[in-house]
Design a protein around this motif. Structure first.
Motif, mmCIF file in Angstrom:
data_model
loop_
_atom_site.group_PDB
_atom_site.id
_atom_site.type_symbol
_atom_site.label_atom_id
_atom_site.label_comp_id
_atom_site.label_asym_id
_atom_site.label_seq_id
_atom_site.Cartn_x
_atom_site.Cartn_y
_atom_site.Cartn_z
ATOM 1 N N VAL A 75 0.844 -1.197 0.000
ATOM 2 C CA VAL A 75 0.000 0.000 0.000
ATOM 3 C C VAL A 75 0.879 1.247 0.000
ATOM 4 O O VAL A 75 1.816 1.369 0.790
ATOM 5 N N VAL A 76 0.549 2.174 -0.904
ATOM 6 C CA VAL A 76 1.298 3.427 -0.991
ATOM 7 C C VAL A 76 0.468 4.635 -0.553
ATOM 8 O O VAL A 76 1.024 5.685 -0.257
ATOM 9 N N ARG A 77 -0.861 4.504 -0.528
ATOM 10 C CA ARG A 77 -1.714 5.626 -0.136
ATOM 11 C C ARG A 77 -2.994 5.096 0.502
ATOM 12 O O ARG A 77 -3.575 4.131 0.026
ATOM 13 N N THR A 78 -3.407 5.774 1.574
ATOM 14 C CA THR A 78 -4.722 5.523 2.153
ATOM 15 C C THR A 78 -5.439 6.853 2.306
ATOM 16 O O THR A 78 -4.808 7.901 2.458
ATOM 17 N N ARG A 79 -6.757 6.790 2.239
ATOM 18 C CA ARG A 79 -7.593 7.962 2.482
ATOM 19 C C ARG A 79 -8.648 7.554 3.509
ATOM 20 O O ARG A 79 -9.364 6.582 3.288
ATOM 21 N N ILE A 80 -8.704 8.304 4.585
ATOM 22 C CA ILE A 80 -9.668 8.035 5.643
ATOM 23 C C ILE A 80 -10.676 9.176 5.622
ATOM 24 O O ILE A 80 -10.312 10.338 5.826
ATOM 25 N N MET A 81 -11.914 8.840 5.352
ATOM 26 C CA MET A 81 -12.984 9.841 5.293
ATOM 27 C C MET A 81 -13.886 9.658 6.513
ATOM 28 O O MET A 81 -14.363 8.548 6.762
ATOM 29 N N LEU A 82 -14.081 10.729 7.254
ATOM 30 C CA LEU A 82 -14.858 10.701 8.496
ATOM 31 C C LEU A 82 -15.995 11.712 8.439
ATOM 32 O O LEU A 82 -15.829 12.799 7.895
ATOM 33 N N THR A 83 -17.105 11.371 9.066
ATOM 34 C CA THR A 83 -18.201 12.336 9.155
ATOM 35 C C THR A 83 -17.980 13.338 10.291
ATOM 36 O O THR A 83 -18.644 14.366 10.338
ATOM 37 N N ILE A 85 -14.494 14.906 11.899
ATOM 38 C CA ILE A 85 -13.032 14.925 11.902
ATOM 39 C C ILE A 85 -12.467 15.014 13.319
ATOM 40 O O ILE A 85 -11.318 14.628 13.549
ATOM 41 N N THR A 86 -13.259 15.467 14.282
ATOM 42 C CA THR A 86 -12.752 15.525 15.659
ATOM 43 C C THR A 86 -12.489 14.125 16.214
ATOM 44 O O THR A 86 -11.798 13.986 17.228
ATOM 45 N N ARG A 87 -12.991 13.106 15.541
ATOM 46 C CA ARG A 87 -12.785 11.714 15.976
ATOM 47 C C ARG A 87 -11.670 11.029 15.185
ATOM 48 O O ARG A 87 -11.558 9.813 15.185
ATOM 49 N N TRP A 88 -10.823 11.814 14.536
ATOM 50 C CA TRP A 88 -9.766 11.260 13.683
ATOM 51 C C TRP A 88 -8.829 10.315 14.430
ATOM 52 O O TRP A 88 -8.343 9.344 13.856
ATOM 53 N N GLU A 89 -8.585 10.584 15.712
ATOM 54 C CA GLU A 89 -7.635 9.741 16.449
ATOM 55 C C GLU A 89 -8.134 8.306 16.612
ATOM 56 O O GLU A 89 -7.326 7.377 16.659
ATOM 57 N N GLU A 90 -9.439 8.109 16.674
ATOM 58 C CA GLU A 90 -9.993 6.757 16.765
ATOM 59 C C GLU A 90 -9.706 5.979 15.477
ATOM 60 O O GLU A 90 -9.329 4.803 15.518
ATOM 61 N N ALA A 91 -9.886 6.653 14.345
ATOM 62 C CA ALA A 91 -9.576 6.026 13.057
ATOM 63 C C ALA A 91 -8.073 5.856 12.900
ATOM 64 O O ALA A 91 -7.600 4.829 12.382
ATOM 65 N N ALA A 92 -7.308 6.840 13.359
ATOM 66 C CA ALA A 92 -5.850 6.775 13.253
ATOM 67 C C ALA A 92 -5.295 5.596 14.042
ATOM 68 O O ALA A 92 -4.329 4.949 13.608
ATOM 69 N N ARG A 103 3.740 2.465 6.663
ATOM 70 C CA ARG A 103 3.724 3.934 6.581
ATOM 71 C C ARG A 103 3.431 4.499 5.191
ATOM 72 O O ARG A 103 4.215 5.260 4.636
ATOM 73 N N PRO A 104 2.258 4.171 4.631
ATOM 74 C CA PRO A 104 1.872 4.806 3.365
ATOM 75 C C PRO A 104 1.545 6.276 3.593
ATOM 76 O O PRO A 104 1.341 6.707 4.737
ATOM 77 N N VAL A 105 1.478 7.053 2.508
ATOM 78 C CA VAL A 105 0.960 8.410 2.656
ATOM 79 C C VAL A 105 -0.519 8.291 2.999
ATOM 80 O O VAL A 105 -1.198 7.364 2.549
ATOM 81 N N THR A 106 -0.995 9.210 3.824
ATOM 82 C CA THR A 106 -2.357 9.090 4.331
ATOM 83 C C THR A 106 -3.002 10.463 4.427
ATOM 84 O O THR A 106 -2.356 11.430 4.818
ATOM 85 N N THR A 107 -4.272 10.507 4.099
ATOM 86 C CA THR A 107 -5.038 11.736 4.222
ATOM 87 C C THR A 107 -6.301 11.448 5.022
ATOM 88 O O THR A 107 -6.990 10.461 4.767
#
Length: 130
Positions: A75-83, A85-92, A103-107
Motif C-alpha cells: 500500500v502506498v496511499r490511504t484515504r480516511i474519510m470521516l463524518t 473529523i474531531t474523531r480522527w484519532e480513533e480512526a488513526a 507507513r503509506p501516505v495518508t489523508t
C-alpha cells in the motif's frame, strides 16, 4: 504480469447497482474503492464506534487487496474519510495498528455524510505490487 484489468467484488449489492468494483488491478496498480463498515449480513459494524468501523473497513479492503494479488505491505496511499473529523484519532489508531511499519501516505478528510448515516468512516487504498 501483463496489463490485464482485473476486478474484485466484495459481494456488496451496491456494486452492480452503482456500477463499481471493490478493487481494480491494472498491471502493478491496485485501487480499492471507498470501503464502508458493512458486516457480512449487510448491517453496519460497530454503530457509533469509529475505531471498530475503521477496523472493519480495513478488513474488507485487505481482503480485496489479497484477491487482487496484492497486500497491505504494498500500500502506498490511504484515504480516511470521516463524518466527524474531531474523531480522527480513533480512526488513526486502527490505521496505525495495520500500517505502523508500512507507513503509506495518508489523508484524513471530513465529509458531510455517507450513503448510510450509520457509517462514520470509509477507507480508500492504493497499492503498487512488484
Amino acid at each position: 504480469m501483463t496489463d490485464i484489468r482485473r476486478i474484485v467484488s466484495s459481494g456488496s449489492p451496491l456494486e452492480p447497482r452503482i456500477g463499481f468494483s471493490r478493487a481494480v488491478r491494472s498491471g502493478r496498480y491496485v485501487a480499492v474503492a471507498g470501503t464502508a463498515p458493512i458486516g457480512d449480513d449487510g448491517s453496519t459494524v460497530g454503530p457509533g464506534d469509529v475505531h471498530a468501523q475503521t477496523v472493519r473497513c480495513l478488513d474488507i479492503a485487505e481482503r480485496a487487496l489479497r484477491e487482487a494479488g496484492s497486500s497491505l505491505g504494498e500500500v502506498v496511499r490511504t484515504r480516511i474519510m470521516l463524518t466527524d473529523i474531531t474523531r480522527w484519532e480513533e480512526a488513526a489508531r486502527a490505521h496505525g495498528e495495520r500500517f505502523a511499519e508500512i507507513r503509506p501516505v495518508t489523508t484524513f478528510v471530513e465529509v458531510s455524510r455517507f450513503i448510510d448515516p450509520a457509517w462514520l468512516v470509509e477507507v480508500e487504498i492504493d497499492a503498487v505490487t512488484p
